[in-house]
Design an enzyme around this catalytic site. Sequence first.
Site, mmCIF file in Angstrom:
data_model
loop_
_atom_site.group_PDB
_atom_site.id
_atom_site.type_symbol
_atom_site.label_atom_id
_atom_site.label_comp_id
_atom_site.label_asym_id
_atom_site.label_seq_id
_atom_site.Cartn_x
_atom_site.Cartn_y
_atom_site.Cartn_z
ATOM 1 N N HIS A 192 56.003 68.498 23.317
ATOM 2 C CA HIS A 192 55.110 68.519 24.489
ATOM 3 C C HIS A 192 55.079 67.138 25.150
ATOM 4 O O HIS A 192 54.037 66.503 25.270
ATOM 5 C CB HIS A 192 53.705 68.960 24.063
ATOM 6 C CG HIS A 192 52.817 69.335 25.216
ATOM 7 N ND1 HIS A 192 52.016 68.410 25.845
ATOM 8 C CD2 HIS A 192 52.585 70.519 25.827
ATOM 9 C CE1 HIS A 192 51.317 69.015 26.802
ATOM 10 N NE2 HIS A 192 51.655 70.304 26.811
ATOM 11 N N HIS A 205 39.956 70.011 24.544
ATOM 12 C CA HIS A 205 40.786 69.988 25.749
ATOM 13 C C HIS A 205 39.901 70.425 26.919
ATOM 14 O O HIS A 205 38.866 71.073 26.695
ATOM 15 C CB HIS A 205 41.971 70.946 25.559
ATOM 16 C CG HIS A 205 43.091 70.749 26.524
ATOM 17 N ND1 HIS A 205 43.714 69.536 26.728
ATOM 18 C CD2 HIS A 205 43.727 71.630 27.351
ATOM 19 C CE1 HIS A 205 44.665 69.680 27.633
ATOM 20 N NE2 HIS A 205 44.691 70.934 28.030
ATOM 21 N N HIS A 256 46.605 77.145 30.025
ATOM 22 C CA HIS A 256 47.285 76.351 31.034
ATOM 23 C C HIS A 256 48.702 76.912 31.154
ATOM 24 O O HIS A 256 49.267 77.421 30.183
ATOM 25 C CB HIS A 256 47.307 74.869 30.665
ATOM 26 C CG HIS A 256 46.041 74.149 31.051
ATOM 27 N ND1 HIS A 256 45.615 73.003 30.418
ATOM 28 C CD2 HIS A 256 45.116 74.414 32.019
ATOM 29 C CE1 HIS A 256 44.474 72.598 30.981
ATOM 30 N NE2 HIS A 256 44.166 73.428 31.946
ATOM 31 N N HIS A 264 45.941 78.007 24.601
ATOM 32 C CA HIS A 264 45.025 77.938 25.747
ATOM 33 C C HIS A 264 45.762 78.414 26.992
ATOM 34 O O HIS A 264 46.988 78.568 26.993
ATOM 35 C CB HIS A 264 44.481 76.522 25.934
ATOM 36 C CG HIS A 264 45.514 75.512 26.321
ATOM 37 N ND1 HIS A 264 46.518 75.088 25.462
ATOM 38 C CD2 HIS A 264 45.704 74.817 27.481
ATOM 39 C CE1 HIS A 264 47.270 74.192 26.073
ATOM 40 N NE2 HIS A 264 46.811 74.015 27.298
ATOM 41 N N ASP A 313 47.525 71.105 22.972
ATOM 42 C CA ASP A 313 46.756 70.192 23.814
ATOM 43 C C ASP A 313 45.354 69.908 23.274
ATOM 44 O O ASP A 313 44.497 70.791 23.222
ATOM 45 C CB ASP A 313 46.659 70.769 25.220
ATOM 46 C CG ASP A 313 48.030 70.903 25.872
ATOM 47 O OD1 ASP A 313 49.039 70.811 25.142
ATOM 48 O OD2 ASP A 313 48.090 71.101 27.095
ATOM 49 N N ASP A 328 51.793 75.897 31.317
ATOM 50 C CA ASP A 328 52.936 75.520 30.489
ATOM 51 C C ASP A 328 52.857 76.118 29.085
ATOM 52 O O ASP A 328 53.811 76.027 28.321
ATOM 53 C CB ASP A 328 53.091 73.998 30.420
ATOM 54 C CG ASP A 328 51.813 73.273 30.026
ATOM 55 O OD1 ASP A 328 50.741 73.695 30.446
ATOM 56 O OD2 ASP A 328 51.906 72.249 29.317
ATOM 57 N N HIS A 329 51.745 76.752 28.754
ATOM 58 C CA HIS A 329 51.578 77.383 27.448
ATOM 59 C C HIS A 329 51.465 78.901 27.520
ATOM 60 O O HIS A 329 51.392 79.552 26.480
ATOM 61 C CB HIS A 329 50.337 76.820 26.750
ATOM 62 C CG HIS A 329 50.422 75.360 26.477
ATOM 63 N ND1 HIS A 329 50.778 74.828 25.252
ATOM 64 C CD2 HIS A 329 50.217 74.290 27.300
ATOM 65 C CE1 HIS A 329 50.777 73.508 25.328
ATOM 66 N NE2 HIS A 329 50.443 73.161 26.558
#
Length: 304
Positions: free
Chosen positions: A263, A142, A65, A63, A205, A67-68
């Site tokens: 994570h 999510h 976000h 996805h 997530d 941090d990914h």
Amino acid sequence: MSVRELVVLGTASQVPTRHRNHNGYLLRWDGEGILFDPGEGTQRQMLRAGVAAHDIHRICVTHFHGDHSLGLAGVIQRINLDQVPHPVTAHYPASGQHFFERLRYATAYRETVELNQAPVAGAGGVLAATPAYTLDSAKLSHPVESYGYRLTEPDTRRMLPALLREHGIAGPDVGRLQRDGVLGGVTLEQVSEERRGQRFAFVMDTRLCDGVYALAEGSDMLVIESTFLDEDEKLAVDHGHLTAGQAARVARESGVRHLVLTHFSQRYGDPEIFETQARAAGFDGELTVAQDLIRVPVPTRHHP
């Protein structure tokens, strides 16, 4: 010699710490490398872990976000700078196409490598089928659209020498039997046993949902987020995440052989608590609480 291992590049969640980089995971699968969720700083973590741009054949983003996915810009530019000699395929949620384009073309650079965009949409499904594996995806739960990934090796058959001798089959005849399925009235099933293909699942997530279990089912290795500890389950549900205990129960109920927790929220200082809570949830298989730059071998095949 074939190598199947997970190289952990980063294990933090939203906020990196002095000891944990944003996400990043490279799965080495024989001669191929699949990079999952390259967060900020992934390119440098690759250097520290001994991972080259040439090792990457496929990129899977769960996805969009930061941090990914923030590391996509640097990784894509490095792939082109190093003139990787093979095409690279990128999978990511189709709803985030505009984010992918922004990251792919974040700054000026010279494109030298074929980067194939293969976004995931709807409920997911089969993304790629190669002789070595099938790559599937499943939708997760999510606040932004998120998908998990599952790699499945085809089942094969293992020849049993004692039964081959019993039926007088040797030398080139073994190959003929494998190709044709029958030789002189002896079937392949009579002198072999099924060897189940290995399975790897990657779940980031998400809240608990059907997709989590579909991906985890029967996996030899499950890499799964455990952002929160069990006492913060309400926070996990509110923000679309899992606790250590929830992740471990998924692994236990799905017959996972090796569970890799990762994570982690920056609010927790002692990673051993995640292992304690995972064991308390009843998971008794192999368990790794991930740390940056470790390598985790995929469990060896086991026979039925």
